[in-house]
Design an enzyme around this catalytic site. Structure first.
Site, PDB file in Angstrom:
ATOM      1  N   CYS A  45       0.837  -1.214   0.000  1.00 42.09           N
ATOM      2  CA  CYS A  45       0.000   0.000   0.000  1.00 42.09           C
ATOM      3  C   CYS A  45       0.864   1.254   0.000  1.00 42.09           C
ATOM      4  CB  CYS A  45      -0.928   0.014   1.212  1.00 42.09           C
ATOM      5  SG  CYS A  45      -2.068  -1.366   1.265  1.00 42.09           S
ATOM      6  N   THR A  46       1.952   1.227   0.748  1.00 45.12           N
ATOM      7  CA  THR A  46       2.841   2.393   0.813  1.00 45.12           C
ATOM      8  C   THR A  46       3.372   2.719  -0.581  1.00 45.12           C
ATOM      9  OG1 THR A  46       3.451   1.809   3.075  1.00 45.12           O
ATOM     10  CG2 THR A  46       4.943   3.311   1.898  1.00 45.12           C
TER      11      THR A  46
END
Ligand code: BEZ
Length: 211
Positions: A45-46
């Protein structure tokens, strides 16, 4: 029933990192992308959220606003934002919804319990100026999305919304497109003055008409 292409994208009001969002009002008359990620402070996600920030100008060129969502609270999104900037070099420049009560996740069917019990999977909804859903994508948590592909799809969807054409396999903006089979050759001559080449009666290529 799951949302389908052509359905009106459900409206909602939700808190975000840029204040309360009234979704349809926020979309205005333009195109929009609503995408979910499973969880803050997670690796894939980052990388994804930094990439979407990097592509902000590309979305803007296409008249498209972007908004993210997960079931984490807004305060958590704010804390995570500094990690995203540090790791990817791109500061969040679009709102992230904190969907703690799962209003958005439920409306859009973003929770797939057989995949992830309580978290949103990686969904993408492309929404047109008429507020209708033009494209949906669902990826598992373990696979980061390719947002260049999402730009490519927006190019195709925007082009085919305005001209009687389709885009062939692996098409990218600027390449030849396919004339809709419903257009006969006589009409095609008028509609596509740059000409066309016929491989089969149902497969005719023409230069991209808006170039
Ligand atoms: C990730 O972003 O790496 C991730 C998030 C939730 C589940 C699995 C992976």
């Amino acid at each position: 029933m799951a949302l389908q292409l052509g359905d009106i994208a459900p409206d909602f009001t939700a808190p975000s990192t840029e204040g309360e969002i009234h979704f349809h009002e926020w979309l205005g008359d333009g195109w929009g992308i609503l995408f979910s990620h499973p969880k803050d402070f997670t690796p894939v996600c980052t990388t994804e959220l930094g990439e979407v920030a990097r592509l902000k100008d590309e979305f803007a060129k296409r008249g498209t606003k972007v908004i993210g969502v997960s079931v984490d609270p807004v305060a958590s999104h704010h804390e995570w934002a500094s990690d995203i900037a540090e790791v990817t070099g791109h500061r969040l420049n679009y709102p992230l919804i904190g969907d703690e009560d799962r209003t958005v996740a439920d409306l859009y069917g973003m929770i797939h319990p057989q995949a992830l019990e309580t978290l949103t999977v990686r969904s993408v909804f492309v929404i047109g100026p008429d507020k209708k859903i033009k494209l949906t994508l669902t990826y598992p948590a373990s696979t980061g999305r390719n947002f260049e592909e999402i730009l490519r799809v927006i190019d195709s969807v925007q082009l085919t919304a305005n001209y009687s054409v389709s885009t062939p396999v692996n098409w990218v903006d600027g390449e030849d497109v396919i004339i809709a089979p419903a257009i006969d050759d006589e009409s095609a001559k008028e509609k596509f003055p740059k000409g066309f080449r016929t491989l089969k009666p149902y497969l005719r290529y023409t230069p991209q008409p808006n170039r």
